[in-house]
Write a protein that holds these residues in place. Structure first.
Motif, short mmCIF file in Angstrom:
data_model
loop_
_atom_site.label_atom_id
_atom_site.label_comp_id
_atom_site.label_asym_id
_atom_site.label_seq_id
_atom_site.Cartn_x
_atom_site.Cartn_y
_atom_site.Cartn_z
N LYS A 75 0.84 -1.21 0.00
CA LYS A 75 0.00 0.00 0.00
C LYS A 75 0.87 1.26 0.00
O LYS A 75 1.90 1.30 0.68
CB LYS A 75 -0.92 0.02 1.22
N ASN B 112 -4.41 -2.31 0.43
CA ASN B 112 -5.46 -1.89 1.37
C ASN B 112 -6.50 -0.98 0.76
O ASN B 112 -7.59 -0.84 1.30
CB ASN B 112 -4.85 -1.12 2.55
N ILE C 258 -6.12 -6.59 1.86
CA ILE C 258 -5.84 -6.67 3.30
C ILE C 258 -6.32 -5.44 4.06
O ILE C 258 -5.94 -5.22 5.21
CB ILE C 258 -4.33 -6.93 3.57
N MET D 291 3.97 -8.84 10.91
CA MET D 291 4.28 -7.67 10.10
C MET D 291 5.74 -7.32 10.40
O MET D 291 6.45 -8.09 11.05
CB MET D 291 3.34 -6.53 10.45
N SER D 292 6.19 -6.15 9.95
CA SER D 292 7.61 -5.83 10.16
C SER D 292 8.02 -5.90 11.63
O SER D 292 9.12 -6.34 11.95
CB SER D 292 7.91 -4.43 9.61
N ARG E 144 2.90 -10.54 6.46
CA ARG E 144 2.57 -9.40 5.59
C ARG E 144 3.55 -8.28 5.92
O ARG E 144 3.42 -7.61 6.94
CB ARG E 144 1.14 -8.96 5.85
N GLY F 125 5.54 -4.77 5.07
CA GLY F 125 5.56 -3.53 4.30
C GLY F 125 6.85 -2.75 4.53
O GLY F 125 7.77 -2.75 3.71
N THR F 126 6.94 -2.09 5.68
CA THR F 126 8.05 -1.18 5.98
C THR F 126 9.43 -1.84 5.83
O THR F 126 10.33 -1.25 5.23
CB THR F 126 7.90 -0.67 7.43
N ARG G 108 6.50 4.22 4.80
CA ARG G 108 5.48 4.73 3.86
C ARG G 108 5.42 6.23 3.93
O ARG G 108 5.57 6.82 5.00
CB ARG G 108 4.11 4.14 4.22
C1 LIG Z 1 0.34 -2.11 6.17
C2 LIG Z 1 -0.04 -3.46 6.61
C3 LIG Z 1 0.92 -4.44 6.88
C4 LIG Z 1 2.42 -4.17 6.82
O1 LIG Z 1 2.82 -3.47 7.95
P1 LIG Z 1 4.39 -3.09 8.19
O2 LIG Z 1 4.43 -2.76 9.62
O3 LIG Z 1 4.66 -1.93 7.31
O4 LIG Z 1 5.19 -4.27 7.84
C5 LIG Z 1 0.49 -5.69 7.23
N1 LIG Z 1 -0.82 -6.00 7.33
C6 LIG Z 1 -1.78 -5.09 7.08
C7 LIG Z 1 -3.20 -5.49 7.19
C8 LIG Z 1 -1.42 -3.80 6.73
O5 LIG Z 1 -2.39 -2.89 6.52
#
Ligand SMILES: *Cc1c(COP(=O)(O)O)cnc(C)c1O
Length: 227
Positions: free
Chosen positions: A36, A57, A79, A201-202, A217, A219-220, A226
């Protein structure tokens, strides 16, 4: 090497190390890139080093990316929170929806899944932190929702997903994530054939793998902060 390809390599190594440390089967944890707000160029870099699963998202942004990469063989997961007026496009363009938390949304996704596509893979989002502001079904409501979703022919119930409270210690993270693992095991004991435990997540990758996650999942840690 770009940052993103280095990051993907580093995260995959970390996942492999954690699988070993916590006696998980090798390659039992899938890496989903939570993309996202990230640009087409960044996603392209991730694809160029073999990343195939992406999580988005926001519907409008996601549709642009899905269209841009239509010729690649990618798997897109929705997600984010789902509003009723978005279910049709979600059912038409995604392979997975990880944030199903009520019957009405499940019914709409089922009814709107095009016939020429395989059933839509879904995870039920569970509120394991008890925070009032979090979306997700409370554990008490999970079994009836799972039964309802299993009865819908155009959905395939694959598993459970959770977002734990932020800023916890690893021990506290593990306590919340273990709740999701226990619910997952309980549903499978009752005969549901769930194969996906989407957590991590991260900031809680280690706790998630320790507690049995099969899909993280990220992201960062993959794309940077972001904007
Ligand atoms: C943004 C998001 C992530 C990733 O989060 P990070 O902390 O950036 O790794 C995982 N799951 C969902 C549902 C998210 O919205």
């Amino acid at each position: 090497m770009t940052d993103i390809s280095n990051n993907i390599r580093a995260i995959k190594n970390q996942i492999h190390e954690l699988e070993k440390r916590y006696h998980r089967d090798p390659d039992s944890v899938l890496l989903l890139a939570a993309s996202k707000t990230q640009s087409i160029e960044k996603i392209q870099e991730a694809i160029s080093v073999g990343q195939t699963h992406f999580g988005e998202n926001y519907l409008q942004e996601a549709l642009e990316k899905i269209t841009a990469f239509a010729t690649k063989n990618l798997t897109w997961h929705f997600i984010g929170p789902i509003q009723s007026n978005k279910t049709k496009k979600i059912a038409e363009h995604f392979s997975w929806v990880q944030t199903v938390a009520d019957e009405k949304i499940a019914q709409r996704l089922n009814d709107q899944r095009p016939d020429h596509l395989p059933p839509l893979n879904i995870c039920l989002q569970v509120n394991v932190s008890g925070e009032q502001t979090k979306s997700g079904i409370y554990p008490e409501g999970l079994l009836p929702l799972a039964e309802f979703c299993s009865s819908l022919p155009r959905l395939r119930l694959r598993g459970l997903m959770a977002l734990p409270e932020p800023k916890l210690s690893i021990e506290e993270q593990r306590i919340q994530l273990r709740k999701l693992l226990l619910l997952f095991n309980e549903l499978n004991t009752r005969g549901f054939r769930l194969d996906t435990l989407s957590m991590g997540m991260s900031d809680d990758l280690e706790a998630a793998i320790a507690e049995g996650s099969t899909l993280v999942r990220i992201g960062t840690a993959l794309f940077g902060a972001r904007i």
